[in-house]
Design a protein around this motif. Sequence first.
Motif, PDB file in Angstrom:
ATOM      1  N   LEU A 161       0.923  -1.224  -0.001  1.00 42.19           N
ATOM      2  CA  LEU A 161      -0.308  -0.086  -0.086  1.00 42.19           C
ATOM      3  C   LEU A 161       0.684   1.274  -0.229  1.00 42.19           C
ATOM      4  O   LEU A 161       0.942   2.137  -0.865  1.00 42.19           O
ATOM      5  CB  LEU A 161      -0.952  -0.247   1.401  1.00 42.19           C
ATOM      6  N   SER A 169       0.049  -1.106  -8.997  1.00 46.36           N
ATOM      7  CA  SER A 169      -1.532  -1.869  -8.420  1.00 46.36           C
ATOM      8  C   SER A 169      -1.659  -3.398  -8.693  1.00 46.36           C
ATOM      9  O   SER A 169      -1.292  -4.156  -7.901  1.00 46.36           O
ATOM     10  CB  SER A 169      -3.272  -1.039  -8.184  1.00 46.36           C
ATOM     11  N   TYR A 173      -6.665  -8.042  -0.205  1.00 44.03           N
ATOM     12  CA  TYR A 173      -6.001  -7.433  -0.191  1.00 44.03           C
ATOM     13  C   TYR A 173      -5.998  -6.707  -2.234  1.00 44.03           C
ATOM     14  O   TYR A 173      -5.493  -5.502  -2.081  1.00 44.03           O
ATOM     15  CB  TYR A 173      -3.688  -7.845  -0.006  1.00 44.03           C
ATOM     16  N   ILE A 179      -8.378  -4.137  -1.991  1.00 43.65           N
ATOM     17  CA  ILE A 179      -7.573  -2.733  -1.299  1.00 43.65           C
ATOM     18  C   ILE A 179      -6.187  -2.130  -2.578  1.00 43.65           C
ATOM     19  O   ILE A 179      -6.681  -0.767  -2.562  1.00 43.65           O
ATOM     20  CB  ILE A 179      -7.082  -3.031  -0.125  1.00 43.65           C
ATOM     21  N   LEU A 227      -7.132   1.396  -3.863  1.00 39.09           N
ATOM     22  CA  LEU A 227      -6.368   2.787  -3.716  1.00 39.09           C
ATOM     23  C   LEU A 227      -5.246   3.492  -5.283  1.00 39.09           C
ATOM     24  O   LEU A 227      -5.036   4.524  -5.333  1.00 39.09           O
ATOM     25  CB  LEU A 227      -4.868   2.034  -3.152  1.00 39.09           C
TER      26      LEU A 227
END
Length: 279
Positions: free
Chosen positions: A106, A125, A153, A156, A160
Motif C-alpha cells: 500500500l 497496483s 488485499y 484494497i 487505492l
Amino acid sequence: VSSNYDMRESLKWMLLARTAILFLILFTVLTKDIFVKSPMSEVTFQHSLLLISCSFLMTFLQGAILEKIIVHWGWIVGQIIFDAVVTSLWIYWGQESENVFPIFYLVQILVVSLSFYQRGAWISSLIAVLFLGGITFSKYGFFSSSWFMWAVYSAIFVILGMVGGVLSEELRRTTENLKKKTAEVEKLTEFQERIIAEIPTGFLIVDQDMKINFINPAAEHILGVLARDSVGKPLATVSKELMPFFTQIESEEIVDSDEEVVGERETSVSATGSEFHRS
C-alpha cells in the motif's frame, strides 16, 4: 528532454521515500526485541538485515547513476518490481503471526501514485496483486483462507490505485495550471518592469513604511542615486526633498447623506518651497 527531466525528478522522490521507509524498518527490526515481547527469530533477523542491506545498496547505486541515465518507463517499472520483490521476500520470510508486510504494498502504491500519477498507480497496483498472489499461494497453498486473504488485499490495492491515480492526476493538472499562471505573471511583471525602466519619467515606489521598493533609471538620474543603494532604504535617507510629497497631503472627509464619515481621499499635495513638482 523535459519528460526525461520530470521522470528523473519523480524517481528521486521515489528513491528518497524508499530510503525513509528503509530507515524506519531498520529501526523497527533493531528495537523489536526491546519493545515487543515475542522476539524475532534469528533466521528472520538475518534475513531482515540482508534485505535491508541489499535495498540500501541498490538505492545508493541507483541514486549515484541517476543523473547519467535516460529515465524511461521501463526503468520506472523496474524500480516498482524491485520494491515488490523486497516486500514479497519480507512476507515469505516473516512469521505468520506478525506478518503485516502486505501493508508495504500500500505504501508503495501511494508513493508511486504521487510520483508517477495515474499510470504509475495502475502499474504498481497490478504488480502488487500479482506478487502478493504468488507469495501467498507459494507459502500457504491454494486454500480458501489464502484465496480470501489475497482477494481482500487485491481489492484494497486496486481501490487505492484508482483513488490515488485520480487524485494524483488532479494534483498534476493543478500544479501545471499553477506553473502556467506563475509563468504568465512573471512575463507580465518583466514586461511592466521593462516599460517602467525605459520611460524617461522618474518613477519610484515606496511602501507604507516609507521604504523604497523600486526605482527606475530615470529616477536614478534625477535624484543622483543608484537603485542598488536605494532599494530597501527609507525614503528620508535617500532624498529628503521628496518627503513633502508623501507627508504634506491635504485631504477632506467624504460624507454620505446621513453625514457619516465613510473614508478619505487625497485632494491636493503641498510641497511649497521644494524644487520638485508633481504633475
